[in-house]
Design a protein around this motif. Sequence first.
Motif, short mmCIF file in Angstrom:
data_model
loop_
_atom_site.label_atom_id
_atom_site.label_comp_id
_atom_site.label_asym_id
_atom_site.label_seq_id
_atom_site.Cartn_x
_atom_site.Cartn_y
_atom_site.Cartn_z
N ARG A 1 0.83 -1.21 0.00
CA ARG A 1 0.00 0.00 0.00
C ARG A 1 0.87 1.26 0.00
NH1 ARG A 1 -4.62 -1.63 4.52
NH2 ARG A 1 -5.78 -3.11 3.20
N LYS A 2 1.93 1.24 0.79
CA LYS A 2 2.81 2.39 0.84
C LYS A 2 3.51 2.60 -0.50
CE LYS A 2 6.49 4.50 3.58
NZ LYS A 2 7.37 4.35 4.76
N ALA A 3 3.95 1.51 -1.12
CA ALA A 3 4.60 1.60 -2.43
C ALA A 3 3.62 2.15 -3.47
CB ALA A 3 5.12 0.23 -2.86
N ASN A 4 2.37 1.72 -3.38
CA ASN A 4 1.36 2.21 -4.31
C ASN A 4 1.11 3.71 -4.13
OD1 ASN A 4 -0.77 1.70 -6.35
ND2 ASN A 4 -2.15 2.23 -4.68
N ARG A 5 1.07 4.16 -2.86
CA ARG A 5 0.87 5.59 -2.60
C ARG A 5 2.02 6.41 -3.15
NH1 ARG A 5 -0.75 3.79 2.58
NH2 ARG A 5 1.26 4.45 3.43
N LEU A 6 3.25 5.93 -2.95
CA LEU A 6 4.41 6.65 -3.47
C LEU A 6 4.40 6.69 -5.00
CD1 LEU A 6 7.23 5.31 -1.09
CD2 LEU A 6 6.21 7.58 -1.09
N TYR A 7 3.99 5.58 -5.61
CA TYR A 7 3.92 5.53 -7.07
C TYR A 7 2.88 6.51 -7.60
CZ TYR A 7 2.65 3.83 -11.71
OH TYR A 7 2.34 3.74 -13.04
N LEU A 8 1.71 6.54 -6.98
CA LEU A 8 0.65 7.45 -7.44
C LEU A 8 1.05 8.90 -7.22
CD1 LEU A 8 -2.53 5.57 -6.14
CD2 LEU A 8 -1.65 5.69 -8.49
N ARG A 9 1.71 9.18 -6.10
CA ARG A 9 2.15 10.55 -5.84
C ARG A 9 3.21 10.99 -6.86
NH1 ARG A 9 4.73 11.78 -0.09
NH2 ARG A 9 6.52 10.77 -1.08
N ARG A 10 4.12 10.09 -7.16
CA ARG A 10 5.15 10.42 -8.14
C ARG A 10 4.53 10.61 -9.53
NH1 ARG A 10 10.68 9.87 -8.29
NH2 ARG A 10 11.62 9.56 -10.34
N ARG A 11 3.54 9.78 -9.85
CA ARG A 11 2.89 9.89 -11.16
C ARG A 11 2.13 11.20 -11.27
NH1 ARG A 11 -0.97 5.22 -13.87
NH2 ARG A 11 -1.28 6.26 -15.88
N ARG A 12 1.44 11.61 -10.21
CA ARG A 12 0.74 12.90 -10.23
C ARG A 12 1.71 14.05 -10.40
NH1 ARG A 12 -2.52 10.44 -6.09
NH2 ARG A 12 -1.17 11.40 -4.52
N GLN A 13 2.88 13.93 -9.74
CA GLN A 13 3.88 14.99 -9.85
C GLN A 13 4.42 15.08 -11.28
OE1 GLN A 13 4.70 17.11 -7.39
NE2 GLN A 13 5.99 18.22 -8.85
N VAL A 14 4.65 13.90 -11.91
CA VAL A 14 5.13 13.90 -13.30
C VAL A 14 4.10 14.51 -14.23
CG1 VAL A 14 5.75 12.41 -15.24
CG2 VAL A 14 6.68 11.94 -12.95
N ASP A 15 2.82 14.13 -14.03
CA ASP A 15 1.76 14.69 -14.87
C ASP A 15 1.63 16.20 -14.67
OD1 ASP A 15 1.23 12.17 -15.81
OD2 ASP A 15 -0.41 11.78 -14.40
#
Length: 267
Positions: free
Chosen positions: A246-260
């Motif tokens: 779950r933590k890895a997924n949150r970090l991935y989604l946060r990083r993806r939002r930042q890239v977008d």
Amino acid sequence: MFSALLCGAAVFPGLFCSFRKILKLRQWSERDAVVISERLVSSIHATLATAAGVTVVASCRDVMTDSHWLVNWFIFFGAPYMTYDIFAMYLCHYHTQRVRGVSPAGSGHSLQSVRAFLIKDWMLVLHHAALLVVFMPIALFLRRGLGDFFIGCMFTTEFSTPFLCIGQILIQLGLDNTKLLKVNGIILLLSFFSCRILIFPFMYWMYGRQFRIPLHRVPFHLPLHCNLGNLVILSPQIYWFILLLRKANRLYLRRRRQVDKDKPKTK
């Protein structure tokens, strides 16, 4: 074995105090010095436990009767670490709460701060206490010298801990958007799943291979308390693995939002 107990009682608190003092001399905050020192000592203990486990597993050809002196020695050596680490985790919690403003800057240690720590990290505290109160007596006195191979396998479950500590240190240093954290996270997930979850079917498979029993039949050839004990140990590992995912997924989604967000908008 008493010398191993004394050695462990001196090594782990001594390393913690040394790291903490060195970091404070380098102008690190009290919170950062305490948290990173605790992570470093945890990594050292985990590395030693893994090395001991691999040595024992590689030396035992008979999974039931072969013995290795390192098993009892490391149990005594590692026992003081469990007591020390509960105190070190409390210090991390205490100083983190002060930085966040939950505890007033002038307030000291109190029953309230201890209670808040026990509520927040009750599972880790219970895990450490169970190793001391339950696992240690069973491993030293009740198993009658049998199963050093399986105790060695339990030691190797610490293999993932250094990667967990590295990730926490990187986040503590503000490096949570780096490729290093991403790579470390992948290694953490793989090592945790392999050494804390797959290790249990591996132990059953090794037992079945020696006694020519199919893997799916091994649980029925073992005493009920052995299966229940493994289930008790395995259950929190699965829970913690789910938390890591779950933590890895949150970090991935946060990083993806930042890239977008950083992408240039096209007309």
